[in-house]
Structures are given as C-alpha cells and as structure tokens.
Design a protein around this motif. Structure first.
Motif, PDB file in Angstrom:
ATOM      1  N   ARG A 175       0.827  -1.210   0.000  1.00 54.20           N
ATOM      2  CA  ARG A 175       0.000   0.000   0.000  1.00 54.20           C
ATOM      3  C   ARG A 175       0.858   1.255   0.000  1.00 54.20           C
ATOM      4  O   ARG A 175       0.519   2.253  -0.637  1.00 54.20           O
ATOM      5  N   ALA A 176       1.997   1.212   0.729  1.00 54.81           N
ATOM      6  CA  ALA A 176       2.905   2.353   0.686  1.00 54.81           C
ATOM      7  C   ALA A 176       3.497   2.519  -0.706  1.00 54.81           C
ATOM      8  O   ALA A 176       3.667   3.648  -1.194  1.00 54.81           O
ATOM      9  N   ASN A 177       3.801   1.406  -1.372  1.00 48.85           N
ATOM     10  CA  ASN A 177       4.301   1.464  -2.741  1.00 48.85           C
ATOM     11  C   ASN A 177       3.285   2.101  -3.675  1.00 48.85           C
ATOM     12  O   ASN A 177       3.631   2.912  -4.542  1.00 48.85           O
ATOM     13  N   ALA A 178       2.013   1.723  -3.509  1.00 53.50           N
ATOM     14  CA  ALA A 178       0.965   2.255  -4.378  1.00 53.50           C
ATOM     15  C   ALA A 178       0.858   3.771  -4.234  1.00 53.50           C
ATOM     16  O   ALA A 178       0.763   4.498  -5.231  1.00 53.50           O
ATOM     17  N   LEU A 179       0.862   4.237  -2.997  1.00 55.77           N
ATOM     18  CA  LEU A 179       0.773   5.680  -2.781  1.00 55.77           C
ATOM     19  C   LEU A 179       2.035   6.385  -3.280  1.00 55.77           C
ATOM     20  O   LEU A 179       1.957   7.489  -3.841  1.00 55.77           O
ATOM     21  N   ALA A 180       3.199   5.752  -3.101  1.00 58.97           N
ATOM     22  CA  ALA A 180       4.441   6.344  -3.593  1.00 58.97           C
ATOM     23  C   ALA A 180       4.423   6.470  -5.113  1.00 58.97           C
ATOM     24  O   ALA A 180       4.821   7.508  -5.673  1.00 58.97           O
ATOM     25  N   GLN A 181       3.953   5.406  -5.812  1.00 64.06           N
ATOM     26  CA  GLN A 181       3.878   5.461  -7.272  1.00 64.06           C
ATOM     27  C   GLN A 181       2.914   6.553  -7.727  1.00 64.06           C
ATOM     28  O   GLN A 181       3.171   7.249  -8.716  1.00 64.06           O
ATOM     29  N   TRP A 182       1.815   6.718  -6.991  1.00 68.04           N
ATOM     30  CA  TRP A 182       0.831   7.755  -7.348  1.00 68.04           C
ATOM     31  C   TRP A 182       1.455   9.144  -7.168  1.00 68.04           C
ATOM     32  O   TRP A 182       1.284  10.029  -8.004  1.00 68.04           O
ATOM     33  N   LEU A 183       2.173   9.333  -6.053  1.00 66.20           N
ATOM     34  CA  LEU A 183       2.808  10.630  -5.804  1.00 66.20           C
ATOM     35  C   LEU A 183       3.838  10.945  -6.887  1.00 66.20           C
ATOM     36  O   LEU A 183       3.937  12.090  -7.361  1.00 66.20           O
ATOM     37  N   MET A 184       4.612   9.949  -7.287  1.00 63.84           N
ATOM     38  CA  MET A 184       5.614  10.159  -8.329  1.00 63.84           C
ATOM     39  C   MET A 184       4.945  10.488  -9.660  1.00 63.84           C
ATOM     40  O   MET A 184       5.450  11.317 -10.432  1.00 63.84           O
ATOM     41  N   ALA A 185       3.803   9.869  -9.926  1.00 61.55           N
ATOM     42  CA  ALA A 185       3.077  10.161 -11.166  1.00 61.55           C
ATOM     43  C   ALA A 185       2.532  11.580 -11.169  1.00 61.55           C
ATOM     44  O   ALA A 185       2.327  12.173 -12.246  1.00 61.55           O
ATOM     45  N   GLN A 186       2.309  12.147  -9.989  1.00 59.94           N
ATOM     46  CA  GLN A 186       1.814  13.522  -9.895  1.00 59.94           C
ATOM     47  C   GLN A 186       2.946  14.549  -9.984  1.00 59.94           C
ATOM     48  O   GLN A 186       2.696  15.751  -9.939  1.00 59.94           O
ATOM     49  N   GLY A 187       4.186  14.058 -10.078  1.00 58.50           N
ATOM     50  CA  GLY A 187       5.309  14.977 -10.238  1.00 58.50           C
ATOM     51  C   GLY A 187       6.169  15.163  -9.011  1.00 58.50           C
ATOM     52  O   GLY A 187       7.072  16.007  -9.021  1.00 58.50           O
ATOM     53  N   LEU A 188       5.928  14.389  -7.948  1.00 60.63           N
ATOM     54  CA  LEU A 188       6.750  14.518  -6.746  1.00 60.63           C
ATOM     55  C   LEU A 188       8.155  14.001  -7.039  1.00 60.63           C
ATOM     56  O   LEU A 188       8.337  12.915  -7.599  1.00 60.63           O
ATOM     57  N   THR A 189       9.160  14.778  -6.677  1.00 59.39           N
ATOM     58  CA  THR A 189      10.542  14.427  -6.965  1.00 59.39           C
ATOM     59  C   THR A 189      11.376  14.427  -5.689  1.00 59.39           C
ATOM     60  O   THR A 189      10.882  14.720  -4.598  1.00 59.39           O
ATOM     61  N   ARG A 190      12.653  14.120  -5.840  1.00 56.80           N
ATOM     62  CA  ARG A 190      13.564  14.006  -4.700  1.00 56.80           C
ATOM     63  C   ARG A 190      13.661  15.322  -3.925  1.00 56.80           C
ATOM     64  O   ARG A 190      13.671  16.406  -4.503  1.00 56.80           O
ATOM     65  N   ASP A 191      13.766  15.154  -2.620  1.00 60.46           N
ATOM     66  CA  ASP A 191      14.023  16.256  -1.693  1.00 60.46           C
ATOM     67  C   ASP A 191      12.919  17.301  -1.630  1.00 60.46           C
ATOM     68  O   ASP A 191      13.096  18.333  -0.988  1.00 60.46           O
ATOM     69  N   ALA A 210       5.312   6.269   2.110  1.00 60.91           N
ATOM     70  CA  ALA A 210       5.161   6.529   0.677  1.00 60.91           C
ATOM     71  C   ALA A 210       5.951   7.758   0.252  1.00 60.91           C
ATOM     72  O   ALA A 210       6.581   7.773  -0.813  1.00 60.91           O
ATOM     73  N   ILE A 211       5.918   8.769   1.058  1.00 58.56           N
ATOM     74  CA  ILE A 211       6.649   9.999   0.722  1.00 58.56           C
ATOM     75  C   ILE A 211       8.147   9.714   0.628  1.00 58.56           C
ATOM     76  O   ILE A 211       8.825  10.151  -0.306  1.00 58.56           O
ATOM     77  N   MET A 212       8.681   8.968   1.604  1.00 59.54           N
ATOM     78  CA  MET A 212      10.106   8.645   1.562  1.00 59.54           C
ATOM     79  C   MET A 212      10.427   7.701   0.415  1.00 59.54           C
ATOM     80  O   MET A 212      11.487   7.811  -0.216  1.00 59.54           O
ATOM     81  N   LYS A 213       9.541   6.754   0.121  1.00 54.71           N
ATOM     82  CA  LYS A 213       9.763   5.851  -1.001  1.00 54.71           C
ATOM     83  C   LYS A 213       9.806   6.605  -2.334  1.00 54.71           C
ATOM     84  O   LYS A 213      10.505   6.203  -3.270  1.00 54.71           O
ATOM     85  N   ALA A 214       9.053   7.710  -2.403  1.00 53.24           N
ATOM     86  CA  ALA A 214       9.037   8.523  -3.619  1.00 53.24           C
ATOM     87  C   ALA A 214      10.256   9.438  -3.708  1.00 53.24           C
ATOM     88  O   ALA A 214      10.382  10.196  -4.669  1.00 53.24           O
ATOM     89  N   PRO A 262       9.139   1.152  -5.617  1.00 56.17           N
ATOM     90  CA  PRO A 262       9.519   2.125  -6.645  1.00 56.17           C
ATOM     91  C   PRO A 262      10.941   1.913  -7.157  1.00 56.17           C
ATOM     92  O   PRO A 262      11.241   2.235  -8.309  1.00 56.17           O
ATOM     93  N   GLY A 263      11.817   1.379  -6.305  1.00 57.24           N
ATOM     94  CA  GLY A 263      13.168   1.082  -6.747  1.00 57.24           C
ATOM     95  C   GLY A 263      14.092   2.282  -6.829  1.00 57.24           C
ATOM     96  O   GLY A 263      15.148   2.206  -7.472  1.00 57.24           O
ATOM     97  N   LEU A 264      13.718   3.399  -6.204  1.00 53.44           N
ATOM     98  CA  LEU A 264      14.588   4.568  -6.216  1.00 53.44           C
ATOM     99  C   LEU A 264      15.786   4.328  -5.304  1.00 53.44           C
ATOM    100  O   LEU A 264      15.662   3.777  -4.218  1.00 53.44           O
ATOM    101  N   GLU A 265      16.953   4.769  -5.729  1.00 47.29           N
ATOM    102  CA  GLU A 265      18.131   4.675  -4.892  1.00 47.29           C
ATOM    103  C   GLU A 265      18.102   5.811  -3.874  1.00 47.29           C
ATOM    104  O   GLU A 265      18.034   6.988  -4.234  1.00 47.29           O
ATOM    105  N   ILE A 266      18.150   5.452  -2.605  1.00 45.25           N
ATOM    106  CA  ILE A 266      18.113   6.443  -1.526  1.00 45.25           C
ATOM    107  C   ILE A 266      19.527   6.660  -1.019  1.00 45.25           C
ATOM    108  O   ILE A 266      20.148   5.738  -0.480  1.00 45.25           O
ATOM    109  N   HIS A 267      20.027   7.871  -1.182  1.00 41.60           N
ATOM    110  CA  HIS A 267      21.379   8.188  -0.726  1.00 41.60           C
ATOM    111  C   HIS A 267      21.338   8.494   0.780  1.00 41.60           C
ATOM    112  O   HIS A 267      20.383   9.110   1.268  1.00 41.60           O
TER     113      HIS A 267
END
Length: 351
Positions: A175-191, A210-214, A262-267
């Motif tokens: 469920r966190a992944n689903a919300l993260a993917q939705w946020l990224m589709a809306q244009g949410l980016t790193r930082d 979800a926010i951190m996953k995005a 989402p598979g984003l690399e988190i530094h």
C-alpha cells in the motif's frame, strides 16, 4: 547609554513584564564593573577608613557578578540564588571567567569565538567521551522494511489499538508502494517537502513511508496545533488551497492498486523528514534529518536495547521514529479528542 535618563517607572509601565517580589521585572542576571583609581578608600582629615565586607543572606538577582579593579588588582564577587545554582556550578563559572581573563591578558586580540572556555582537564574529558568505537553499517530504513516484507509478508507490522487497524508487512509495503507510485506520477521528486497533517492511524504511517519511497521528505504537522503554527509551516489550519502547494486528501486514494517497490536509490545524505521546533524561543525552526542519520539511530537503538522499534508518540515529534517498546507489546493509543470537536481530514500537501 542612549536612554539613561528614562524614568524607571515609565519603563516598567511600558514594558510588558510580570512583576513579583521573587524576581526583578526587567532582568535576572547582572554584571558590574568598577575601576577605582587611587587608594580606593575614603580619606578624611583625622579619620581612618577601611572597606568592610558585608555577608549577604539573600540574592537580589538570579546571578550577579561584581568585578572591582583597585590599583591594578582585580576582585571578583559572585552572587547567586541557591534555588537555581549549585555551589559547584558557580565555582566553575568563576574558574572559566578567570581562564578567559588570563588568556586575554596574554593575547588581547583573540576573537571572542576562539577563546577556550574549558580547562585542559575538561577538554580531555570531552575528547574521551567523544570517542565512539562502535559503528553501524550504512543503510536505509525503507530497504529494511522492504526486505522484511519479502521475507515475512504475513508477519504483523502495524497495529493501531484505538482504531483496531492491523496491517502485515506485505500489506504495509504494497500500500505504501501504491501511494508512492501515485505521488511520483503527480510529479513529486527528490528532496521535495510534503506536509502531512493527520491523526495517528495506519494511513499516517502509509503516507510517511510513501513519501520517503518517492524520494521526498515529509513534514509532520499535528492537527491539534493552532492554525498559526500550521500556517507558518506553509499549510493553513483547515488546509485550503494555498499558493504553490497542492492539497491531497489521502482518504480518497484508498482504492489505488497495490504496486511493487519504486526502486529509487536512496542516498544516505538524502533528506528524509523535517521536524519543526516548538518555537518557544522564537519562530519555529525546521531541523532537516537525513536517511543515513535515521538508519544509524535506529540501528543503535536495536543493538543497545535489543527491542523492536515502534512509534508511540506524535508524528511531529522527533522521538516518533526511535521510540521503542518491548517485543510483543503495542504502541500506546493516543487520547482522542471529544466527539464534538471537529477533526481535519487526512490530508497532505507539497510544494
């Protein structure tokens, strides 16, 4: 003094300070310096005068330092309230002050910021305390949760006693992944910072993950806080549309399908969340926290206390993440407001 002739009574009248017998209305600390030339005594024909030191049994201020320079000799007197200071603390203040004077006597051009306020013994003690031989491997909390969801998807991960909500690791992660993917589709980016104004619930935990996953960072806001504080954090009390900030009601997104990571690399230096201070000494200040610091703190607590780390304090507190409970126990429910009090909807917003 530019306003030395201002009547004291007028100053008290215009200065909004509470008056009382125990404390001075304008200040509680005092520094006095007297430079006395000549003999420093009262010389009268046919009389001999000397200075008589009088012991005081009551302090006029919380802390007062009186410095007299008589014929090149310095005399120091410290007066303090015993209800506020220990004798050892006052002795240390005197020692530090003398150390500063000795340093300035030999190097008068030394900037204030470069003065050594601690003695050699205290500096050695601080350096010894700062040595930490223990180190934790670098990682991020999101990867740990995702690994747990893959290894034990049916193991309980989240339980909210006062709402009866329960999620296992598989459900939590999906469920966190689903919300993260939705946020990224809306244009949410790193930082990017995302404000989260929600009551404690499983939706709140899902939103934070979800926010951190995005790749973004969350800014927790307590719905119980006054509108002025929420407005200061760029989100108004009832969360209307504000310039440059999009408002999302998380409750309307409950039907989005589960998704993969989402598979984003988190530094490790990447922003994870921003906690605002109480503002008791001025305007609230945002403290930025990194993923590496978050992981390091949790890893230390797991190793030191050998307990499961579970949140049980408000999300707007920096102690939310590392607060721990013994294995097998659950977080304490947060007291609910009276039923007659309107509650803001589950919403979040980002710039």
């Amino acid at each position: 003094m530019a306003h030395a002739e201002l009547p004291f009574e007028l100053l008290l009248e215009r200065y909004p300070a509470e008056r009382g017998l125990p404390r001075h209305p304008l200040f509680q600390t005092l520094f006095g310096l007297q430079v006395i030339e000549g003999s420093g005594t009262l010389d009268l024909p046919g009389l001999q005068a000397s200075t008589l030191e009088i012991d005081l049994h009551a302090a006029k201020f919380d802390l007062a330092m009186d410095v007299k320079i008589i014929r090149g000799q310095v005399k120091l007197r410290l007066e303090y309230r015993r209800a506020l200071f220990r004798e050892s603390s006052i002795a240390r203040i005197g020692t530090v002050y003398l150390s500063v004077l000795e340093h300035l006597a030999s190097a008068a051009d030394t900037p204030i910021g470069e003065l050594a306020l601690l003695g050699a013994q205290e500096q050695s003690a601080l350096q010894a305390w700062s040595v930490n031989a223990q180190a934790h491997e670098t990682g991020n909390v999101l990867a740990v949760i995702e690994a747990q969801a893959k290894a034990h998807p049916e193991r309980p991960a989240l339980r909210v006693p006062h709402t009866g909500q329960v999620l296992d690791y598989g459900q939590l992660n999906a469920r966190a992944n689903a919300l993260a993917q939705w946020l990224m589709a809306q244009g949410l980016t790193r930082d990017q910072r995302v404000g989260v104004c929600m009551e404690r619930s499983q939706e709140m935990v899902l939103a934070l993950l979800a926010i951190m996953k995005a790749g973004a960072a969350y800014v927790p806001m307590d719905p119980d806080h006054p509108p002025q504080r929420l407005r200061y954090s760029a989100v108004l009390g009832q969360l209307p549309e504000v310039s440059g900030c999009r408002i999302v009601d998380v409750a309307t997104l409950s039907d989005i399908a589960s998704a993969d990571n989402p598979g984003l690399e988190i530094h490790p230096e990447q922003l994870a969340y921003v906690i605002y201070t109480s503002g008791s000494t001025g305007q609230p200040k945002g403290a930025a926290n990194r993923h590496g610091s978050l992981y390091n703190r949790l890893a230390w607590m797991q190793a030191a206390w050998r307990r499961n780390v579970r949140p049980s304090v408000p999300a707007c507190s920096d102690n939310r993440v590392p607060d721990s409970r013994r294995p097998g126990t659950t977080p304490r429910p947060r007291p609910e407001a009276p039923a007659a009090m309107p509650r803001p909807a589950h919403r979040s917003g980002w710039h």
